[in-house]
Every structure is written in structure tokens, then in C-alpha cells.
Design a protein around this motif. Structure first.
Motif, PDB file in Angstrom:
ATOM      1  N   SER A   1    -112.020 -97.241  56.689  1.00 44.01           N
ATOM      2  CA  SER A   1    -112.307 -96.234  57.715  1.00 44.01           C
ATOM      3  C   SER A   1    -111.057 -95.792  58.466  1.00 44.01           C
ATOM      4  CB  SER A   1    -113.359 -96.769  58.695  1.00 44.01           C
ATOM      5  OG  SER A   1    -112.922 -97.948  59.339  1.00 44.01           O
ATOM      6  N   GLN A   2    -110.163 -96.724  58.761  1.00 46.71           N
ATOM      7  CA  GLN A   2    -108.936 -96.345  59.460  1.00 46.71           C
ATOM      8  C   GLN A   2    -108.056 -95.452  58.591  1.00 46.71           C
ATOM      9  OE1 GLN A   2    -106.986 -99.911  60.852  1.00 46.71           O
ATOM     10  NE2 GLN A   2    -108.505-100.298  62.452  1.00 46.71           N
ATOM     11  N   SER A   3    -108.016 -95.720  57.296  1.00 43.09           N
ATOM     12  CA  SER A   3    -107.217 -94.906  56.387  1.00 43.09           C
ATOM     13  C   SER A   3    -107.753 -93.479  56.319  1.00 43.09           C
ATOM     14  CB  SER A   3    -107.207 -95.521  54.982  1.00 43.09           C
ATOM     15  OG  SER A   3    -106.616 -96.806  54.991  1.00 43.09           O
ATOM     16  N   LEU A   4    -109.075 -93.358  56.182  1.00 45.35           N
ATOM     17  CA  LEU A   4    -109.678 -92.031  56.108  1.00 45.35           C
ATOM     18  C   LEU A   4    -109.585 -91.305  57.450  1.00 45.35           C
ATOM     19  CD1 LEU A   4    -112.777 -92.768  53.865  1.00 45.35           C
ATOM     20  CD2 LEU A   4    -110.936 -91.154  53.360  1.00 45.35           C
ATOM     21  N   GLY A   5    -109.730 -92.046  58.541  1.00 48.22           N
ATOM     22  CA  GLY A   5    -109.583 -91.432  59.848  1.00 48.22           C
ATOM     23  C   GLY A   5    -108.179 -90.902  60.075  1.00 48.22           C
ATOM     24  N   ALA A   6    -107.178 -91.674  59.647  1.00 42.99           N
ATOM     25  CA  ALA A   6    -105.789 -91.230  59.779  1.00 42.99           C
ATOM     26  C   ALA A   6    -105.517 -90.017  58.893  1.00 42.99           C
ATOM     27  CB  ALA A   6    -104.847 -92.383  59.422  1.00 42.99           C
ATOM     28  N   PHE A   7    -106.042 -90.039  57.688  1.00 42.92           N
ATOM     29  CA  PHE A   7    -105.879 -88.916  56.771  1.00 42.92           C
ATOM     30  C   PHE A   7    -106.458 -87.642  57.367  1.00 42.92           C
ATOM     31  CE2 PHE A   7    -107.845 -86.491  53.180  1.00 42.92           C
ATOM     32  CZ  PHE A   7    -106.674 -86.072  52.561  1.00 42.92           C
ATOM     33  N   TRP A   8    -107.643 -87.749  57.931  1.00 48.45           N
ATOM     34  CA  TRP A   8    -108.299 -86.597  58.539  1.00 48.45           C
ATOM     35  C   TRP A   8    -107.461 -86.043  59.695  1.00 48.45           C
ATOM     36  CZ3 TRP A   8    -111.896 -83.215  57.425  1.00 48.45           C
ATOM     37  CH2 TRP A   8    -112.431 -82.431  58.451  1.00 48.45           C
ATOM     38  N   THR A   9    -106.977 -86.928  60.546  1.00 45.81           N
ATOM     39  CA  THR A   9    -106.142 -86.496  61.671  1.00 45.81           C
ATOM     40  C   THR A   9    -104.847 -85.875  61.180  1.00 45.81           C
ATOM     41  OG1 THR A   9    -107.067 -88.231  63.087  1.00 45.81           O
ATOM     42  CG2 THR A   9    -104.955 -87.280  63.755  1.00 45.81           C
ATOM     43  N   ASP A  10    -104.242 -86.494  60.179  1.00 47.00           N
ATOM     44  CA  ASP A  10    -102.958 -86.035  59.649  1.00 47.00           C
ATOM     45  C   ASP A  10    -103.051 -84.652  59.022  1.00 47.00           C
ATOM     46  OD1 ASP A  10    -100.261 -86.289  59.184  1.00 47.00           O
ATOM     47  OD2 ASP A  10    -100.456 -87.681  57.492  1.00 47.00           O
ATOM     48  N   LEU A  11    -104.203 -84.303  58.477  1.00 47.12           N
ATOM     49  CA  LEU A  11    -104.377 -82.987  57.864  1.00 47.12           C
ATOM     50  C   LEU A  11    -104.261 -81.856  58.875  1.00 47.12           C
ATOM     51  CD1 LEU A  11    -107.337 -83.530  55.374  1.00 47.12           C
ATOM     52  CD2 LEU A  11    -104.989 -82.921  54.761  1.00 47.12           C
ATOM     53  N   GLY A  12    -104.613 -82.129  60.106  1.00 48.55           N
ATOM     54  CA  GLY A  12    -104.539 -81.093  61.122  1.00 48.55           C
ATOM     55  C   GLY A  12    -105.445 -79.919  60.776  1.00 48.55           C
TER      56      GLY A  12
END
Length: 412
Positions: free
Chosen positions: A296-307
Motif C-alpha cells: 500500500s505504501q508503494s502504490l500510495g507513493a506512486f500515485w502521489t509521485d504521478l502528480g
């Protein structure tokens, strides 16, 4: 027990009561608006090892859940409640913002209709998209590309598998690459051994008789050189995108970098192992908590990083099958049947649970031991393929499966 009333809202379905829908209405998990393909992209995540969906999205309103799992259940007071009946495992707090922002939809009791409890066979069926048929040579994500209308089809980075070799799901005639390390840009095809692009990329297409393909390859090679010149090893995610340590997080961080580099990524695949918990699965702490936190943390970071790019991105997760409803004698769970799928994205009609909950009473269990499948995984994937990517040839993507039956509802 559950309210299943549904209402139309801006051409899409909204749910009242528990948020549960009949399986044939799972297309409502996505926005009703269908626009041009443009730069839209689909990311597929595979949880290898058969994740325990009942301890991931917990039916804390189901008494039988606690009766069947006396030592590994997730206590009601620890669950991250979603709708009064279902809740997330507490290690998945990174998904809370996605749920609150309505960018996360959940489809419970989803999976393959094939009864296999073999990891190898079940994974093969879900990656080929043809449950029960072992003769299928290509993967469904490769077939998506075959009839997908897009200008991105000239990019060598149109389809990416994060790993040392091309995954089964991307096998097929359409061009796809395996990226194991963005600094080296290893390219993998059917051969599991990859070769650094910097040495062979140009030579791969040097003798091509297709001048358009050759030109595209040359342009992509130039893009790779530009990316390498920017020193990708020093890539900095945006503020708030806190990737945890681990291969899965590294894969998603590299994928985000490739998407941001505007290399024409349309479909991508990544996987995460560590879900086969036959012994000492754990509850709020332990094996499942650890892998769920990373997931979940990996996917959450990915989502945020996409902007802003998240608006045109959809992520779908799946696992080969679920786990037994009852815990075993080793405080773990054995190979089961139905599971849970997550759908994350800008166009997703999130903040809701979709699918029909079959219940955990003994009479409701599949073969008297497993959560029953009420939503075929291909229906969830087909919705993303058709409504997000714009490929309506689902009979080619998932041959032998009727994924068009909802058209009488008038949402297409």
C-alpha cells in the motif's frame, strides 16, 4: 441483508447502503465518461502467492469471519472502516487518502472461475486471460495493444514489464520491453535473459525493412540517451511520495520516472511476492501486515509521485486466488478461491465497494471452504481496457468470455 438499490448519477451508478453491487454491474467502478485515448495508461499489479483477501479488505460485519479465524482475524477496533461492514487492514493506512478522495474502488469476491489451486496454473490463466486453457501463447495485456487506437504504438516503451524478463501477461506479437534497472535499461523479450539497451537497442532495428518502425526506434533510443544524461539514479520523487524500501517500490518509482519522461508508456506490469501464508500469517502484525504495508505504501507513493499524470492513469491489482475462509492448524491459511481487487485512478468512481458479497456461512462457501467468486476478474479488467484505454475489442482481449453483456444498460 444488504441494500442493493442503485441510482443513476451523471451516467454512472452510485450506491446506497453497503455499497455492494451485483457482479454484472461492476462496470460502474469506472467513470461513465469515455474520452479519447490520448496519453491514458493502464498499470497492472500482480500479488503473487495468493493474497488473503479476507484479511486485506475485512468483512468485520460478518460474524462468521471471526468464528472461522480465532487467531488471525483483524479485530473490529483495529480495522480501518470503509462502510460499516468492510474495512481495510490497519497496515493499509496509505490507501485511506485514495479512498477519501474517491480514487480507490474495491471489488470483493472477485477472481478466476477456474477451480485450480495451483499457483503456477492459476497465475498462467490470469496472465493469459483464458482460465482453464493452457494452450494460449500470448498474454491478455499484449492483446490489448493489438487493436488499441493510439499514436503511442510507435514507441518501443509502449508496454513495459518491471523486472529482469518479460512477464507472461505481455508475451505476444506486440512489442514490449522489460525494465529491471532504469540506469541500465535492460530490454527483455521472449528470452528471459535481457541485454542493456545502450549496447543493442539500435542494432535491434538496424536491419528493419519497416522505415516507420526504424525511425521510431531511433527516436526512442535518443529519448533513452536523454534520460540517461539526466542521471536517472538521482531521480527525486515529488514531495510526499515516500517510497518504502524494496523491489516493488523501486519498480513503481522507476515506472513513474519512465511515464514522466514522456516515452509513450501505455501499459505496464509489476508484481510483488510474499503472499503465500500457510504458517503464522499474523493479524495486525506479522507476515501479512508487513507485505500489506509495503504494497500500500508503494502504490500510495506512486500515485502521489504521478502528480497531474494520475488523472490519466488507472492501476488494477489482482492475485491468482484467495485463501481459505477458515484458518488452518498452523495459524495460516491455505489455497482458496475468490479474492479482492483494487482499482486506483483519476477516472475511477471510487470510495465504493463493488461486486456481490456471497457471504461466509458454510452453505455460501465455495466447496464448503472458500469465499465464492461472484465477479470474474476479466470483467474488472475489461472495464479498464474498454472504458479507459478505449479498446472495445474485448472478444479479442479475452476470447471466449462475454464481456459485452452490460451494454443493454446504456452506459457505453
Amino acid at each position: 441483508m444488504f441494500s442493493r438499490r442503485i441510482f443513476l448519477r451523471n451516467g454512472a451508478l452510485a450506491v446506497v447502503g453497503t455499497g455492494m453491487l451485483p457482479a454484472f454491474l461492476t462496470r460502474a467502478a469506472y467513470s461513465a465518461a469515455q474520452t479519447a485515448v490520448g496519453n491514458k495508461r493502464l498499470v497492472v499489479i500482480f500479488q503473487r502467492g495468493a493474497a488473503d483477501g479476507l484479511n486485506i479488505v475485512v468483512p468485520h460485519g460478518e460474524p462468521a469471519y471471526y468464528a472461522m479465524r480465532p487467531s488471525i482475524n483483524i479485530p473490529r477496533d483495529a480495522v480501518i472502516d470503509l462502510d460499516g461492514f468492510f474495512g481495510l487492514h490497519p497496515a493499509m493506512s496509505a490507501f485511506q487518502p485514495l479512498w477519501a478522495q474517491r480514487h480507490l474502488a474495491i471489488v470483493h469476491a472477485a477472481g478466476s472461475p477456474d477451480p485450480s489451486r495451483s499457483h503456477f496454473d492459476a497465475q498462467d490463466f490470469m496472465e493469459s486471460g483464458t482460465p482453464g486453457i493452457k494452450a494460449t501463447e500470448d498474454g491478455w495485456l499484449n492483446r490489448v495493444l493489438h487493436s488499441l487506437p493510439s499514436a503511442a504504438d510507435k514507441s518501443a516503451f509502449r508496454a513495459i514489464g518491471l523486472g529482469p524478463s518479460l512477464p507472461r501477461i505481455l508475451a505476444g506479437p506486440e512489442r514490449a520491453v522489460a525494465v529491471n534497472n532504469i540506469s541500465e535499461f535492460g530490454v527483455g523479450g521472449r528470452n528471459p535473459n535481457t541485454t542493456p539497451v545502450s549496447n543493442t537497442f539500435e542494432s535491434m532495428y538496424a536491419n528493419s525493412v519497416d522505415s516507420v518502425l526504424h525511425g521510431s526506434a531511433q527516436e526512442t533510443f535518443e529519448a533513452v540517451k536523454m534520460l540517461k544524461a539526466a542521471d536517472p539514479a538521482k531521480y527525486k520523487p515529488v514531495a510526499g511520495a515516500d517510497y518504502p524500501k524494496g523491489r516493488f517500490a523501486d519498480s513503481l518509482k522507476q515506472l513513474c520516472q519512465l511515464i514522466k519522461a514522456n516515452l509513450g508508456v501505455q501499459v505496464a506490469f509489476a508484481d510483488i511476492g510474499g503472499w503465500d501464508h500457510h504458517v503464522n500469517e499474523g493479524s495486525t502484525q506479522g507476515q501479512i501486515a508487513n507485505v500489506l504495508r509495503e504494497f500500500s505504501q508503494s502504490l500510495g507513493a506512486f500515485w502521489t509521485d504521478l502528480g497531474d499524470l494520475a488523472a490519466d492513469t488507472v492501476v488494477v491489482t489482482m492475485s491468482e486466488f484467495g485463501r481459505t475462509a477458515r484458518e488452518n492448524g498452523n495459524r495460516g491459511t491455505d489455497h482458496g478461491h475468490a479474492n479482492v481487487m483494487f482499482v486506483i485512478g483519476g477516472p475511477v468512481k471510487g470510495g465504493k465497494l463493488y461486486g456481490r458479497w456471497p457471504g461466509l456461512d458454510h452453505s455460501q462457501l465455495y466447496e464448503g471452504r472458500d469465499l465464492a467468486v461472484t465477479t470474474d476478474f476479466r470483467r474488472v479488467l475489461g472495464e479498464a481496457v474498454e472504458r479507459h484505454l478505449g479498446n472495445s475489442a474485448l472478444n479479442q482481449v479475452f476470447p471466449g468470455f462475454d464481456n459485452q453483456v452490460e451494454k443493454f444498460l446504456g452506459y457505453m
